[in-house]
Design a protein around this motif. Structure first.
Motif: not given
Lengths: 339, 372
Positions: B5, B10, B14, B229
Motif C-alpha cells: 500500500e 499516489m 506524485q 508505481l
C-alpha cells in the motif's frame, strides 16, 4: 459485421458483456427482433400500460460454482432481475422462474437454492408466480441454469433514461467495486485467494426507492453487473452522447479485491458486481442523494466518483497519479459464467 | 500488504514524479532529445500504461516496451504447433488464459475450442498435472510459455508427474530466458536506448548479476525494478541519475526481493529439468541459448518427443508489426492496424491479446480518442 458470420462460431468471449457480445446482439438478434423498446438495450423495457408505466425484464443465470461466498445461483437469479427492474425505476412485484437442471444434481442442493430464492424474494418483497422445470441428461447442462423474468410498476413522476443526463450532473455509486466477479472467479478456480472475499449480491430495490423518493434529481441508473463500472459508464456515455469523467481515487475497491485483482491482472473497474448500481444525479441534489443512500443497508458506501460533461460518448478515467485514460467496453476477458 | 500500500501511495508517487520531471528535463537537454528508457517486462508495460505514467512523462522521457511479454514473443510457428496439438484426438491442451486468443494463420486456440477441441485454462502448471491425474484417459499437454519466472514451476510439475508415475502429462516448452534476448536486441543496434527498466521477477530468479553485462558490454545503465508505481518511478529516477552522471552500472532498485545471487533453488530446478538451446522469438528471430528445452531424462514429459512435433516457421499475420514493436522500434500507435483492424475483441497480433502486451495496454489505457 467485422467477424464473418458464415464461418465463425460463437466464442466464450461473446458472452462477456463486452464488444463481441454487443456485436452479436446487434448483428443477430436486433436484426430480427428490433423494435423501439428492445432497441434501447437497457436493463428493462419500460412502457405505457393501462394509464401507468410498467417495466419488464428477463435474465439467465449460469454461474459456476453454483454456491459461492456471499450467495448462490438462486439468490443471484432473484437479485439480478429485481435490480434490473429497480434501476429502471420500477417497483418489482411478480417474477417467473425457469430451471434447467442437469441429471444428477443433489436434491438437497436444489432445495438449498430454492430456499435461498425464497429468502431473497422475501427481502425484496416480490413473489414468484409462474415457473417451469426441465431436466437434461448429464453433461447437457452444468448442474443448474436459472432464468428469471419480472414485472414492476414505475411510480408516477419517476422518469429515468438516457434523455435526462446533462453536463454537470454527478455520478454516484453505492459502494465498492469488483467483489462479486472476483469472488466467483476465486471460488471457481480454488485460487487460494478467497480469504475475506464475498459476493456483494443483494436486492437493491428498497435502497433505490428510498433514494428516488427523496431525490427527484436522480436522472438515470444502471446496475453494474457483467462488464463492471467501466462498461456501464461507457454505455451511458454513448447513449447520452456525453462524456463521463471518473476519478480513479474516488472509486472504492476493497483491499482484498484490489490485492487479488492485481495478482490476477484484472481491473476492478471491469469486474462484475451484483449489489451495486450507478446513478447520474443533478449536482444540486448530490449531497441529498448521498445522505439518503448512506442511511440504507446497501448504500452505506455511497460516494461521488465522477461527473458528466459535454462530449462525444467517451469515458475518461483520471488516474490517481494525475494522468487521464480512456475506458472502453470490455474486450475479450476470460471471465465467463460469473452470473 | 502494508508495504504494498505504501508503495502504491499516489501522493508519494506524485511527489517523486515532480523530481523525476525536473531531472528528465535536464537529461533531455543533455541528450538533445527525450531519454529513451525501455521497460523489458510486460507487467511493467501494463502498470506504466494503466497509471498514465507514460503520458505524464511525455516529451521528457520516452518509455518504450521491449520483448518482455511471454505470449507476445512466442513465435508464429509455435502458435501453429499449439493449434495443431489441440486438434490431435485424445489430447486436452492446458494453458494460461492469455494464449487462448493469439491468432495463428487461420485459427486460434479459442476458435479451436469453439469447434470442439478440448482446451482448459489453468492458473498454474500444477493444475494441469491434477487435470491429467483426474482424467487418465486423456493426454494433457501443458503449454509452457514464460520466462525464468514461470519455468521453475513447470519444471516442478514435470518432476511431480515423474515422481507419481503419471503417464498422460507432457509439456510443450517454449520457455525462454531474458539475458540472451537483451543481448541480441542490443547487438542489433537498431534502437537507441538510454536505459533499461529490468524485470524484477525474472531478476529474482536469475539474480541481478545476470544483467551486469548491459553496463559492462554496452555502456547502458539498467535498473532492476519492482512492480508498484513507486518502484517504477524510483527506477526511472535512478536511470536518469545515471544518464546525467554517465554511469552505466546495473543497479538493483528492488532489493527487498531481488538478491545479487538470485534464487539458487529455482535455478537448480531449472538446471535439472531444462537445458538451453536456440529458440525462435517473434520479432527477434532465432537466438542461440535463449530457449529452455526439456532434458532427455524427462523426455517422457516432452510433448515434442511424445507427439513427434515438427515446428515449422510461420509468417507473421499480414500487416502486423508486433515484431518491430517487440524490438522497441515502433510504438503500438505507429502500426496501421492498431485500433482499426486490430483490437482486443478481434486481435491480429499477439501484442493486442495478452494482458501484458503493449498494444493491449495502449488500447486499454492510452488512447485519447476511440476510433470510430
Amino acid at each position: 459485421m467485422t467477424c464473418e458470420v458464415n464461418n465463425s462460431r460463437v466464442l466464450l468471449a461473446h458472452g462477456d458483456g463486452g464488444l463481441l457480445a454487443r456485436e452479436m446482439v446487434q448483428e443477430v438478434f436486433l436484426k430480427y427482433f428490433n423494435n423501439p423498446l428492445l432497441g434501447q438495450l437497457s436493463d428493462a423495457a419500460v412502457f405505457q400500460f393501462e394509464g401507468g408505466k410498467v417495466a419488464t425484464t428477463i435474465d439467465a443465470f449460469v454461474v459456476d460454482p453454483v454456491f459461492f461466498p456471499g450467495g448462490d445461483i438462486g439468490k443471484l437469479a432473484v437479485c439480478g432481475t429485481v435490480n434490473d427492474l429497480a434501476v429502471s425505476g420500477a417497483r418489482p412485484f411478480y417474477m417467473n422462474a425457469s430451471f434447467i437442471i442437469e441429471e444428477g444434481l443433489l436434491l438437497v442442493d436444489l432445495e438449498k437454492i430454492a430456499a435461498s430464492m425464497a429468502k431473497a424474494c422475501a427481502e425484496a418483497g416480490v413473489t414468484i408466480v409462474a415457473g417451469d422445470t426441465k431436466v437434461v441428461p448429464r453433461g447437457h447442462a452444468d448442474k443448474i441454469f436459472i432464468t428469471t423474468s419480472g414485472v414492476g410498476v414505475v411510480p408516477d413522476g419517476v422518469d429515468l433514461g438516457y434523455h435526462r443526463p446533462e453536463p454537470g450532473d454527478l455520478v454516484i455509486i453505492n459502494g465498492s467495486m469488483g467483489n462479486h466477479g472476483l469472488t466467483v472467479l476465486c471460488a471457481r478456480e480454488a485460487l487460494g485467494l478467497e480469504g475475506a472475499l464475498a459476493s456483494d449480491c443483494a436486492p437493491l430495490n428498497h435502497t433505490i426507492f428510498y433514494l428516488l423518493s427523496g431525490c427527484p434529481g436522480v436522472k438515470l441508473m444502471r446496475d453494474l453487473t457483467r462488464g463492471g463500472l467501466a462498461s456501464a459508464a461507457k454505455e451511458i456515455a454513448e447513449s447520452c452522447g456525453m462524456d463521463i469523467y471518473i476519478k480513479e481515487a474516488s472509486v472504492p475497491v476493497d483491499r482484498e479485491v484490489r490485492g487479488a485483482a492485481e495478482m490476477l491482472g484484472l481491473d476492478p473497474l471491469y469486474l462484475a458486481n451484483e449489489g451495486k448500481f450507478l446513478a447520474v444525479v443533478d449536482a444540486r441534489e448530490s449531497g441529498r442523494a448521498l445522505e439518503l443512500l448512506r442511511e440504507t443497508r446497501y448504500g452505506s458506501g455511497a460516494v461521488i466518483i465522477g461527473e458528466v460533461r459535454a462530449g462525444r460518448g467517451n469515458v475518461y478515467l483520471q488516474t490517481a497519479l494525475g494522468g487521464t485514460k480512456i475506458l472502453d467496453l470490455l474486450a475479450g476477458a476470460p471471465l465467463p459464467r460469473i452470473c | 500488504m502494508k508495504v504494498l500500500e505504501r508503495l502504491n501511495d499516489m501522493e508519494l508517487g506524485q511527489r517523486m514524479l515532480k523530481w523525476v520531471r525536473e531531472k528528465a528535463a535536464r537529461a533531455a537537454d543533455r541528450l538533445g532529445r527525450p531519454a529513451v528508457l525501455m521497460e523489458v517486462c510486460g507487467t511493467h508495460t501494463t502498470a506504466i500504461s494503466r497509471s498514465g505514467l507514460r503520458g505524464l512523462l511525455k516529451g521528457l522521457v520516452e518509455l518504450r516496451s521491449g520483448p518482455g511479454c511471454p505470449v507476445c514473443v512466442t513465435a508464429a510457428g509455435d502458435i501453429e504447433t499449439m493449434i495443431g496439438l489441440s486438434r490431435l484426438p485424445g489430447v486436452t491442451v492446458a494453458t494460461f488464459g492469455d494464449m487462448l486468443r493469439v491468432p495463428g494463420r487461420d485459427s486460434s486456440l479459442e476458435r479451436e475450442r469453439a469447434a470442439g477441441a478440448r482446451i482448459k485454462i489453468v492458473y498454474s502448471p500444477a493444475d494441469a498435472v491434477e487435470l491429467a491425474r483426474d482424467n487418465p484417459g486423456t493426454e494433457v499437454v501443458f503449454l509452457g510459455v514464460g520466462f525464468e519466472t514461470t519455468a521453475p514451476l513447470v519444471a516442478l510439475s514435470m518432476k511431480q508427474a515423474r515422481d507419481t508415475g503419471l503417464k498422460n502429462f507432457t509439456v510443450y516448452s517454449v520457455h525462454k530466458i531474458m539475458p540472451p534476448a537483451l543481448r541480441s536486441l542490443l547487438d542489433r543496434g537498431d534502437i537507441n536506448v538510454d536505459g533499461l527498466i529490468l524485470p524484477g521477477h525474472v531478476c529474482a530468479v536469475t539474480g541481478s548479476k545476470a544483467f551486469k553485462f548491459i553496463g559492462e558490454n554496452y555502456g547502458i545503465p539498467a535498473a532492476v525494478t519492482g512492480f508498484t508505481l513507486v518502484d517504477i518511478i524510483d527506477s526511472v529516477n535512478a536511470l536518469l541519475d545515471k544518464i546525467l552522471l554517465k554511469d552505466s552500472e546495473t543497479s538493483n532498485n528492488y532489493r527487498w526481493v531481488v538478491k545479487q545471487e538470485g534464487n539458487v533453488e529455482a535455478r537448480r530446478v531449472l538446471e535439472e529439468c531444462f537445458y538451453t538451446g536456440a529458440a525462435a522469438w517473434r520479432g527477434l528471430g532465432i537466438i542461440a541459448d535463449s530457449g529452455l528445452l526439456i532434458r532427455e531424462e524427462l523426455s517422457a514429459y516432452d510433448a515434442r518427443i511424445k507427439f513427434g512435433l515438427e515446428v515449422s516457421v510461420s509468417a507473421e499475420p499480414a500487416g502486423c508489426r508486433c515484431g518491430e514493436l517487440l524490438r522497441g522500434s515502433i510504438l503500438p500507435t505507429d502500426c496501421g492496424l492498431f485500433g482499426r483492424k486490430c483490437t482486443p475483441a478481434l486481435p491480429v497480433g499477439p501484442c493486442m491479446v495478452s494482458s501484458e502486451g503493449a498494444c493491449a495496454a495502449y488500447y486499454r489505457y492510452e488512447r485519447r480518442e476511440v476510433a470510430k
